[in-house]
Design a protein around this motif. Structure first.
Motif, short mmCIF file in Angstrom:
data_model
loop_
_atom_site.label_atom_id
_atom_site.label_comp_id
_atom_site.label_asym_id
_atom_site.label_seq_id
_atom_site.Cartn_x
_atom_site.Cartn_y
_atom_site.Cartn_z
N SER A 424 0.84 -1.20 0.00
CA SER A 424 0.00 0.00 0.00
C SER A 424 0.87 1.25 0.00
CB SER A 424 -0.93 0.01 1.22
OG SER A 424 -0.17 0.04 2.42
N ALA A 425 0.26 2.38 -0.36
CA ALA A 425 0.99 3.64 -0.44
C ALA A 425 0.33 4.67 0.46
CB ALA A 425 1.00 4.15 -1.88
N GLU A 426 1.16 5.47 1.12
CA GLU A 426 0.70 6.61 1.91
C GLU A 426 1.56 7.81 1.55
OE1 GLU A 426 -0.81 5.30 6.20
OE2 GLU A 426 1.25 4.64 5.84
N SER A 427 1.02 8.99 1.71
CA SER A 427 1.81 10.18 1.36
C SER A 427 1.19 11.43 1.96
CB SER A 427 1.91 10.32 -0.16
OG SER A 427 2.62 11.48 -0.51
N GLU A 428 2.05 12.39 2.20
CA GLU A 428 1.65 13.76 2.50
C GLU A 428 2.31 14.63 1.45
OE1 GLU A 428 1.94 17.20 5.98
OE2 GLU A 428 2.30 15.10 6.49
N LEU A 429 1.50 15.18 0.55
CA LEU A 429 2.03 15.87 -0.62
C LEU A 429 2.99 16.97 -0.20
CD1 LEU A 429 1.87 15.93 -3.69
CD2 LEU A 429 0.04 17.63 -3.51
N GLY A 430 4.19 16.94 -0.80
CA GLY A 430 5.21 17.94 -0.53
C GLY A 430 6.06 17.64 0.69
N VAL A 431 5.76 16.52 1.40
CA VAL A 431 6.51 16.23 2.64
C VAL A 431 7.14 14.84 2.58
CG1 VAL A 431 6.39 16.08 5.15
CG2 VAL A 431 4.92 17.72 3.92
N TRP A 432 6.35 13.80 2.33
CA TRP A 432 6.90 12.45 2.35
C TRP A 432 5.98 11.49 1.59
CZ3 TRP A 432 3.55 8.94 4.50
CH2 TRP A 432 2.59 9.43 5.38
N ALA A 433 6.55 10.32 1.30
CA ALA A 433 5.79 9.22 0.70
C ALA A 433 6.28 7.93 1.34
CB ALA A 433 5.95 9.18 -0.81
N SER A 434 5.38 6.97 1.51
CA SER A 434 5.75 5.72 2.16
C SER A 434 5.08 4.55 1.45
CB SER A 434 5.32 5.74 3.64
OG SER A 434 5.57 4.50 4.26
N MET A 435 5.87 3.49 1.19
CA MET A 435 5.36 2.24 0.66
C MET A 435 5.42 1.19 1.77
SD MET A 435 4.36 2.60 -2.46
CE MET A 435 4.46 3.94 -3.65
N ASN A 436 4.31 0.54 2.03
CA ASN A 436 4.22 -0.38 3.15
C ASN A 436 3.78 -1.76 2.68
OD1 ASN A 436 4.50 2.03 4.85
ND2 ASN A 436 2.36 2.40 4.34
N PHE A 437 4.43 -2.80 3.22
CA PHE A 437 4.01 -4.17 2.92
C PHE A 437 4.33 -5.07 4.11
CE2 PHE A 437 8.35 -3.79 1.45
CZ PHE A 437 8.96 -4.99 1.77
N ASP A 438 3.83 -6.30 4.06
CA ASP A 438 4.03 -7.22 5.18
C ASP A 438 4.38 -8.61 4.66
OD1 ASP A 438 1.03 -8.78 5.53
OD2 ASP A 438 1.11 -6.90 4.40
N LEU A 439 5.14 -9.36 5.49
CA LEU A 439 5.57 -10.71 5.16
C LEU A 439 5.28 -11.63 6.33
CD1 LEU A 439 9.03 -9.83 3.55
CD2 LEU A 439 6.94 -10.49 2.32
N GLN A 440 5.10 -12.91 6.03
CA GLN A 440 4.77 -13.92 7.04
C GLN A 440 6.02 -14.37 7.80
OE1 GLN A 440 1.71 -15.29 7.88
NE2 GLN A 440 2.78 -16.46 9.45
#
Length: 447
Positions: A424-440
């Motif tokens: 999934s993707a999260e972001s605050e425009l002009g400040v940061w971006a984050s890509m998140n995932f999970d593993l077993q």
């Protein structure tokens, strides 16, 4: 299909249909009314002047109704206006019947024609057509009653009334079935349009899937080629390392500080080449099928490999990580290395486009029950809100042609999905971006 939406669309189309046919019917009615002057001349020459004036007056009134249909107000009331211009000739014909021969007047045929046209040609509703037929019959009765000679409830009057009632009934039946046929035709067109839209979407999806498969096949081919090349590269690297080790132990080299320093640098360079070869081997040999269930690896080592492989892209970029001590997870290390390479490469490119150093990437991970939650966050310009929902679509990218390794976010999404996780993707425009995932978490006993 959505019935309320379908009926709303049909109502809008039917309004335009009724407007077009009402105009055409009105112009046809004007022509027929004026042509009737020949009938007046042949049958009632003594009344031709009065009848001609009546015909012209009715034609002008119908034409005025047609002009009114150009306005928005009239277009919303097209059925009422159609009813008005149809009644005008009926009133005129009733007057002609009254002043001529009453029940035996040939003009009653005109009323019959108007009733038929309302049901067969014009897009009247069932109740409107029934009301029009009833009014036409009443006008005929009133005309016969107004006639100077009166009328008898028998003979021609009864026959003509029956014909008018039969005409009104037949017209009502035609109206009902015409209305059903129009709606069924519209419904069929709407369904065909919907199927065409679905077909276009399916074709687009198939094209995207085909593109993804080609991309994955290219990656598999590159992996196979890389595996063979890496084996060949590893042999001369080992020879060079042996030669450097021998040279370092040579007394002449030990006596020269410069030579010793150069040999040490060469050794470090060859060690880096060995690490790259090892990382590329890991990336090239990917697991498939049930190997994902039985495979296990340290996420920390996969991250280190990915960072080394993108080292040429991450110059002047600070990469830090905060990982738990135990990072043993289940899955395919090569595939996860590929995902990390893609995420790191995208982050670097985004930050450089933003051109606001210092550039920083922070990788964090923590255990949540049996899932290792990983976040790759950069301090770049972020992702526009309208693009957040599209970043995982096949071939949706802001990168220039030729940049990156070709492992798009859509493929990365599929890799994580095959591992039972979500990207999934999260972001605050002009400040940061984050890509998140999970593993077993791996339950391997030899950990």
């Amino acid at each position: 299909m959505d019935t309320p939406g379908l009926h709303a669309g049909y109502t809008a189309v039917l309004r335009d249909f009724r407007l077009e046919f009402s105009r055409g019917g009105a112009y046809t009615g004007i022509v027929l009314i004026l042509l009737g002057m020949g009938l007046d001349s042949a049958l009632y020459p003594d009344k031709q002047s009065a009848f001609t004036s009546a015909r012209i007056l009715v034609s002008v009134l119908i034409f005025c109704v047609v002009l009114a249909m150009r306005t928005r107000w009239a277009q919303d009331r097209i059925q009422g206006l159609t009813f008005v211009w149809l009644i005008l000739p009926q009133i005129m014909i009733a007057w002609m019947i009254a002043v001529t021969e009453g029940a035996t007047s040939i003009y009653y045929v005109g009323m019959t024609l108007a009733i038929y046209s309302s049901g067969i040609v014009l897009a009247f509703g069932l109740w409107q057509n029934m009301v029009f037929g009833a009014i036409s019959c009443l006008l005929y009765v009133a005309a016969c009653a107004w006639h100077a000679g009166g009328f008898d409830l028998a003979g021609t009057f009864v026959v003509n009334c029956l014909f008018l009632i039969m005409s009104a009934s037949i017209s009502a039946v035609f109206t009902y079935f015409n209305e059903r046929a129009r709606f069924m035709l519209f419904q069929l067109k709407a369904e065909v349009a919907q199927k065409n839209t679905q077909l276009e979407e399916t074709n687009k999806s198939l094209a995207d899937i085909k593109g993804q498969m080609l991309q994955q096949e290219k990656m598999a081919a590159i992996g196979t080629l890389a595996a063979g090349m890496l084996h060949e590269v590893n042999n001369p690297v080992n020879f060079c390392m042996m030669a450097i080790e021998v040279a370092i132990e040579d007394p002449a080299a030990k006596q020269s500080a410069l030579v010793s320093e150069c040999l040490a640098d060469a050794k470090q360079g060859m060690l880096r080449v060995q690490h790259i070869v090892s990382d590329l081997k890991t990336f090239a040999y990917r697991k498939s099928g049930n190997q994902l269930e039985t495979g296990h690896f340290q996420f920390r080592s996969a991250l280190d490999a990915a960072i080394r492989l993108v080292g040429h892209e991450t110059k002047n970029v600070s990469i830090s990580h905060d990982l738990p001590v135990d990072t043993l997870v289940r899955g395919d290390e090569a595939a996860i290395v590929g995902v990390l390479i893609n995420l790191l490469g995208n982050a670097v490119l985004s930050m450089r486009k933003g051109n606001a150093p210092p550039f920083e990437i922070r990788i964090t991970a923590h255990w949540d029950d049996n899932r290792l939650r990983i976040s790759v966050r950069d301090n770049g310009p972020g992702i526009a809100p309208e693009n957040l929902a599209r970043v995982f679509e096949p071939f949706f990218t802001t990168r220039e042609v030729g940049q990156g390794l070709g492992l798009g976010l859509s493929i990365s999404y599929g890799v994580i999905e095959r591992h039972g996780g979500t990207l999934s993707a999260e972001s605050e425009l002009g400040v940061w971006a984050s890509m998140n995932f999970d593993l077993q978490r791996s339950d391997w006993e030899g950990r």
